[in-house]
Scaffold this motif. Structure first.
Motif, PDB file in Angstrom:
ATOM      1  N   ILE A  62       7.185  -5.209  -4.727  1.00  0.00           N
ATOM      2  CA  ILE A  62       7.877  -4.033  -4.197  1.00  0.00           C
ATOM      3  C   ILE A  62       6.887  -2.878  -4.193  1.00  0.00           C
ATOM      4  O   ILE A  62       6.200  -2.641  -5.189  1.00  0.00           O
ATOM      5  N   ALA A  63       6.806  -2.168  -3.066  1.00  0.00           N
ATOM      6  CA  ALA A  63       5.802  -1.117  -2.935  1.00  0.00           C
ATOM      7  C   ALA A  63       6.405   0.200  -2.467  1.00  0.00           C
ATOM      8  O   ALA A  63       7.388   0.221  -1.727  1.00  0.00           O
ATOM      9  N   CYS A  64       5.786   1.277  -2.913  1.00  0.00           N
ATOM     10  CA  CYS A  64       6.065   2.623  -2.424  1.00  0.00           C
ATOM     11  C   CYS A  64       4.738   3.371  -2.457  1.00  0.00           C
ATOM     12  O   CYS A  64       3.686   2.748  -2.362  1.00  0.00           O
ATOM     13  N   VAL A  65       4.762   4.669  -2.639  1.00  0.00           N
ATOM     14  CA  VAL A  65       3.517   5.436  -2.621  1.00  0.00           C
ATOM     15  C   VAL A  65       2.867   5.479  -4.003  1.00  0.00           C
ATOM     16  O   VAL A  65       1.801   4.940  -4.224  1.00  0.00           O
ATOM     17  N   GLY A  66       3.517   6.127  -4.961  1.00  0.00           N
ATOM     18  CA  GLY A  66       2.900   6.378  -6.264  1.00  0.00           C
ATOM     19  C   GLY A  66       3.133   5.319  -7.317  1.00  0.00           C
ATOM     20  O   GLY A  66       2.468   5.316  -8.352  1.00  0.00           O
ATOM     21  N   ILE A 104       5.635   5.105  -9.325  1.00  0.00           N
ATOM     22  CA  ILE A 104       6.216   5.658 -10.555  1.00  0.00           C
ATOM     23  C   ILE A 104       7.700   5.987 -10.410  1.00  0.00           C
ATOM     24  O   ILE A 104       8.353   6.276 -11.407  1.00  0.00           O
ATOM     25  N   CYS A 105       8.255   5.927  -9.199  1.00  0.00           N
ATOM     26  CA  CYS A 105       9.681   6.243  -8.996  1.00  0.00           C
ATOM     27  C   CYS A 105      10.426   5.086  -8.326  1.00  0.00           C
ATOM     28  O   CYS A 105      11.099   4.307  -8.981  1.00  0.00           O
ATOM     29  N   ARG A 106      10.278   4.988  -7.005  1.00  0.00           N
ATOM     30  CA  ARG A 106      11.097   4.054  -6.235  1.00  0.00           C
ATOM     31  C   ARG A 106      10.760   2.589  -6.478  1.00  0.00           C
ATOM     32  O   ARG A 106      11.660   1.785  -6.770  1.00  0.00           O
ATOM     33  N   SER A 107       9.496   2.212  -6.334  1.00  0.00           N
ATOM     34  CA  SER A 107       9.178   0.784  -6.469  1.00  0.00           C
ATOM     35  C   SER A 107       9.416   0.250  -7.881  1.00  0.00           C
ATOM     36  O   SER A 107       9.940  -0.859  -8.014  1.00  0.00           O
ATOM     37  N   PRO A 108       9.098   0.995  -8.955  1.00  0.00           N
ATOM     38  CA  PRO A 108       9.447   0.443 -10.262  1.00  0.00           C
ATOM     39  C   PRO A 108      10.947   0.389 -10.497  1.00  0.00           C
ATOM     40  O   PRO A 108      11.442  -0.533 -11.155  1.00  0.00           O
ATOM     41  N   THR A 109      11.684   1.359  -9.944  1.00  0.00           N
ATOM     42  CA  THR A 109      13.150   1.299 -10.060  1.00  0.00           C
ATOM     43  C   THR A 109      13.648   0.017  -9.415  1.00  0.00           C
ATOM     44  O   THR A 109      14.434  -0.725 -10.016  1.00  0.00           O
ATOM     45  N   THR A 131       8.859 -14.097  -9.885  1.00  0.00           N
ATOM     46  CA  THR A 131       8.127 -13.007 -10.520  1.00  0.00           C
ATOM     47  C   THR A 131       8.308 -11.777  -9.644  1.00  0.00           C
ATOM     48  O   THR A 131       8.032 -11.829  -8.447  1.00  0.00           O
ATOM     49  N   VAL A 132       8.787 -10.686 -10.239  1.00  0.00           N
ATOM     50  CA  VAL A 132       8.992  -9.440  -9.504  1.00  0.00           C
ATOM     51  C   VAL A 132       8.039  -8.400 -10.073  1.00  0.00           C
ATOM     52  O   VAL A 132       7.988  -8.192 -11.283  1.00  0.00           O
ATOM     53  N   SER A 133       7.273  -7.759  -9.191  1.00  0.00           N
ATOM     54  CA  SER A 133       6.335  -6.726  -9.619  1.00  0.00           C
ATOM     55  C   SER A 133       6.337  -5.602  -8.597  1.00  0.00           C
ATOM     56  O   SER A 133       6.999  -5.688  -7.564  1.00  0.00           O
ATOM     57  N   LEU A 184       8.664  -5.967  -0.339  1.00  0.00           N
ATOM     58  CA  LEU A 184       9.730  -5.032   0.017  1.00  0.00           C
ATOM     59  C   LEU A 184       9.217  -3.611  -0.147  1.00  0.00           C
ATOM     60  O   LEU A 184       8.613  -3.287  -1.176  1.00  0.00           O
ATOM     61  N   VAL A 185       9.462  -2.784   0.853  1.00  0.00           N
ATOM     62  CA  VAL A 185       8.958  -1.412   0.843  1.00  0.00           C
ATOM     63  C   VAL A 185      10.090  -0.421   1.105  1.00  0.00           C
ATOM     64  O   VAL A 185      11.176  -0.800   1.530  1.00  0.00           O
ATOM     65  N   MET A 186       9.793   0.851   0.876  1.00  0.00           N
ATOM     66  CA  MET A 186      10.809   1.887   0.955  1.00  0.00           C
ATOM     67  C   MET A 186      10.901   2.581   2.314  1.00  0.00           C
ATOM     68  O   MET A 186      11.951   3.110   2.658  1.00  0.00           O
TER      69      MET A 186
END
Length: 145
Positions: A7-11, A13-18, A34-36, A83-85
């Motif tokens: 799962i990817a986003c920009v930083g 630290i917010c969306r992708s780790p959530t 495995t989810v990362s 998966l991206v935001m």
């Protein structure tokens, strides 16, 4: 079956780790995937944003151990599903690793393909909105995993 979900986003630290911790929680320990997560411009080495982490904890999911990392072509190639935001993330990943194009999807794919806005450095309501959209997106993917 997808073995490695990224799962990817920009930083990272917010969306992708959530999304990472929610999906891992919803799949359960016996699922086998495995989810990362990682970020296009990751705040490498940072823990999860405090507001994003608080929302996860309030919903019974612990994201305390998260450490942000940079997205790279190697991670993209070895992932089965990415998966991206936002649509711009799809485009950036396609430029970074064209061979991964067929496995990159919006987290909101099954619910209208909306972008999930970045709440970083905004007030809590922005985080709550992002959390709700992420939770809906994660839930919608469970049928396909």
């Amino acid at each position: 079956m997808f073995q490695r979900i990224l799962i990817a986003c920009v930083g990272n630290i917010c969306r992708s780790p959530t999304a990472e911790y929610l999906l891992r929680d919803r799949l359960g320990p016996g699922h086998g995937a495995t989810v990362s997560s990682a970020g296009l411009s990751a705040m490498t080495g940072h823990s999860m944003d405090s507001t994003a982490l608080a929302l996860l904890l309030e919903h019974g999911v612990d994201g305390e151990g998260h450490v942000a990392r940079q997205l790279d072509a190697h991670l993209l190639r070895r992932s089965d599903l990415i998966l991206v935001m936002e649509r711009s993330h799809v485009d950036a990943i396609r430029r970074m690793a064209p061979e991964a194009s067929g496995k990159v999807f919006l987290l909101d794919k099954w619910l209208g393909s909306r972008d999930i806005p970045d709440p970083y450095r905004q007030r809590r309501p922005a985080y709550e909105q992002a959390y709700a959209l992420i939770e809906q997106g994660v839930t919608s993917w469970l049928h396909y995993l």
